[in-house]
Design an enzyme around this catalytic site. Structure first.
Site, mmCIF file in Angstrom:
data_model
loop_
_atom_site.group_PDB
_atom_site.id
_atom_site.type_symbol
_atom_site.label_atom_id
_atom_site.label_comp_id
_atom_site.label_asym_id
_atom_site.label_seq_id
_atom_site.Cartn_x
_atom_site.Cartn_y
_atom_site.Cartn_z
ATOM 1 N N ARG A 85 0.907 -1.379 0.289
ATOM 2 C CA ARG A 85 0.291 0.439 -0.066
ATOM 3 C C ARG A 85 0.772 1.074 -0.263
ATOM 4 N NH1 ARG A 85 -0.565 2.014 5.235
ATOM 5 N NH2 ARG A 85 0.591 1.049 6.510
ATOM 6 N N HIS A 86 0.218 2.388 -0.652
ATOM 7 C CA HIS A 86 0.918 3.643 -0.341
ATOM 8 C C HIS A 86 0.868 4.309 1.225
ATOM 9 C CE1 HIS A 86 1.757 7.758 -1.137
ATOM 10 N NE2 HIS A 86 1.931 7.271 -1.978
ATOM 11 N N PRO A 87 1.888 5.471 1.353
ATOM 12 C CA PRO A 87 1.548 5.174 2.523
ATOM 13 C C PRO A 87 1.069 6.303 3.303
ATOM 14 C CG PRO A 87 4.307 6.238 1.738
ATOM 15 C CD PRO A 87 3.328 4.801 1.037
ATOM 16 N N THR A 88 0.917 7.303 2.305
ATOM 17 C CA THR A 88 0.123 8.117 3.248
ATOM 18 C C THR A 88 -1.131 8.248 1.877
ATOM 19 O OG1 THR A 88 1.370 9.621 1.699
ATOM 20 C CG2 THR A 88 1.938 9.630 3.735
ATOM 21 N N PHE A 124 -5.376 3.387 -1.503
ATOM 22 C CA PHE A 124 -4.322 2.845 -2.499
ATOM 23 C C PHE A 124 -3.189 1.963 -2.392
ATOM 24 C CE2 PHE A 124 -1.262 4.767 -5.409
ATOM 25 C CZ PHE A 124 -1.904 6.208 -5.945
#
Lengths: 382, 382
Positions: A227-230, A234
């Site tokens: 996943r995307h960190p922020t 996502f």
């Protein structure tokens, strides 16, 4: 219309990956690339697996369309050939450790006096300055030291190497940019330049997000799996037969996702991206409780119909059959060299209105296979 | 000596990452970048965390040194300004979905008739051709579909995202290369070009190894954790207090490693790289049985003394204090904009003899912050 780099000659002393990756890009833009190889063994990658009929598929793909001459730069007759080639070259590329070219008598400070128009492009592990300039490096070393491994991997797990050799490749791409900028500037000034790219340096700009987080918060980000960190959601999500990507990059896309999956968008735990990031694991379970009930194909079709950015997780074997990549000529057959095997190489991702699309690549050269042609060319009028 | 792109003006309609990453590279090479932003909100990344005193560190780092003007390209007075800017621009960059610029009346086929020298650079998820041209994409989508996630992650584990946004970044780098090649060619031909970069396309060349393996063997490679898939030992190894990289890329380096760790190089299970790959897990245990007995610092010093490529696994917080990266100016303070906060941005990895090294970056612009200056400049003599 000639290709953008039509008439540009590159003397390419590089081997393995960063340098040859750079010269392939310049070749694709129309340059003439002469690979100057060590006698007897040549580029190390000639011995890199996998092999087909005894020839390296790796070497073939990265060196298709280049010429090869083997020169011993310590032997006077071969040095004379090299010096004649320098007179005809626009660009010299090398990826030795700093100081090697100087010891051979071909350092930039010397070359520039004889060949003021020459563009000298160097790529090395740590660059030509700084306390570690002389140290050896490989892709693995700069992926680790530059930070990208520390943000790649399972959540809570150990650091993981990026599967692609981005330590080499991003450096090779920066070298191509420097060379191209120097070519343009030479049209204005009449003089060349030296470009000095460090693989370690090149790892920093590509981590723009990690750098912003670390310097703004004082805390370095950690691996977050798929996943995307922020941004949330996502990531990849499990389906009945694999994974599907959902990239809901803003509130409007998340609203579409809620409508599609029957989620409650007004739930305060998911109302904003910040809230969704705080509840990322709960949201993942909720989404997967639905996505697990049907196939990846089903969800791709469903999300595409809803306008949600989506996609499958493909292996290279699957990417090879991707209609979009095929339509864009991103896999090119490499013609056999003589009776040797045919290979497949990546296509040119720089599509330009002034550059005809290639649908195949010429063969990679046999070691020293173009010696006679190159010596002949040196006799011809410039 | 002027910077290589001195005098080059870029009209930059791009937002988020791939496009701004490209224009930062061109800015670093000396170009003048005018960021044309949507009124009211501007570049989406102005709202991206992390924030310092209400300003995005992410936006600041990626847009330092650019000018900003907010234009509504559907409003006649703003269109007139945009068209005046086009007269002065060398390069137009955009990352809309295909067709958006045409609907605005600024498609390349129209622009080229009025501005034949204009270089038009576009970056999009899937490019301007092929069956998926109109589909939306994010970094995550092309990392998954392009294959890099399938070779990144723990051995036997699920696909993992590369921690850096290489879906965007590699595409932005190819765009910069195309633009630079077009600038050079324009010096010869007097005419510009259109460059069309697809994020998905750009994922293929960077996986040169996976492509060679897949096409030569018929089988796609899988994630291999921290190690290189076909070179052994070439990985991270656990120490008493963390990890150390050992990159023994050939037999000579493996011999040095055996001498250093007291391993038996004549053991047939380790005599060749192929044998070492077959016995990779056993070899890892043997190496770690020694490396676990001392600290990372100890092993870095030991391996460096032995000439074995090595390094530590650093987070970005550690990389920020790396003497080599500091010596190479790879972290630059971004000056405050007015009374706003200061940030840190990546330095320019393209070191050129004709380009002075920067030791700081000018501030990122406030939205529309340079409108008056830009309108003034439009009144000046070209």
């Amino acid at each position: 219309m000639p290709a953008p780099l039509s008439g540009v000659t590159i003397l390419d002393l590089t081997h393995v990956l960063a340098g040859p990756f750079c010269s392939t890009t310049l070749l694709d833009l129309g340059a003439h690339v002469i690979k100057v190889e060590r006698p007897a063994t040549g580029d190390d990658t000639r011995a890199f697996p996998p092999f087909v009929q005894g020839q390296s598929a790796y070497f073939a793909a990265l060196n298709a369309g280049k010429q090869s001459i083997a020169l011993d730069l310590k032997s006077p007759p071969d040095r004379a050939i090299f010096e004649a080639l320098l007179v005809r070259a626009d660009i010299l590329l090398e990826n030795y450790r700093p100081g090697v070219m100087e010891r051979l008598g071909y350092g930039y400070d010397f070359l520039r006096t004889k060949h003021p128009r020459l563009i000298y492009g160097a790529v090395s592990g740590f660059g030509h300055s700084g306390p570690d300039a002389a140290k050896p490096a490989y892709d693995m070393v700069v992926q680790a030291r530059g930070g990208v491994m520390s943000i790649t991997g399972e959540e809570g797990g150990p650091p993981v190497r990026v599967g692609a050799s981005i330590g080499d490749i991003v450096a090779g791409m920066y070298l191509a940019q420097g060379v191209l900028a120097a070519l343009y500037a030479r049209e204005k000034t009449g003089t060349g330049a030296k470009i000095d790219i460090a693989m370690l340096d090149a790892q920093i700009p590509i981590q723009e997000h990690a750098l912003a987080i670390t310097t703004a918060t004082g805390e370095a980000p950690k691996p977050t799996g798929a996943r995307h960190p922020t941004i949330t959601p996502f990531s990849t999500f499990r389906t009945a037969d694999g994974f599907v990507v959902i990239a809901a990059g803003n509130d409007a896309l998340f609203a579409k996702l809620c409508a599609t999956l029957g989620l409650d968008q007004s739930d305060p735990r998911f109302a904003t991206n910040t809230a969704r990031c705080d509840n990322v694991h709960l949201l993942k379970r909720l989404i997967e409780s639905t996505t697990l009930t049907a196939s990846t194909d089903h969800w791709i079709a469903t999300f595409e119909a809803a306008g949600i950015p989506t996609g499958r997780v493909q292996t290279m074997a699957e990417a090879l059959h991707d209609p979009q990549l095929i339509a864009r000529n991103m896999f090119l057959p490499v013609q056999p060299n003589g009776t040797g095997p045919a290979f497949t190489a990546a296509g040119n991702p720089i599509k330009m209105s002034t550059l005809p699309e290639a649908t195949s690549r010429p063969p990679a050269p046999a070691l020293n296979g173009d010696r006679a042609a190159i010596l002949n060319w040196l006799q011809s009028d410039p």
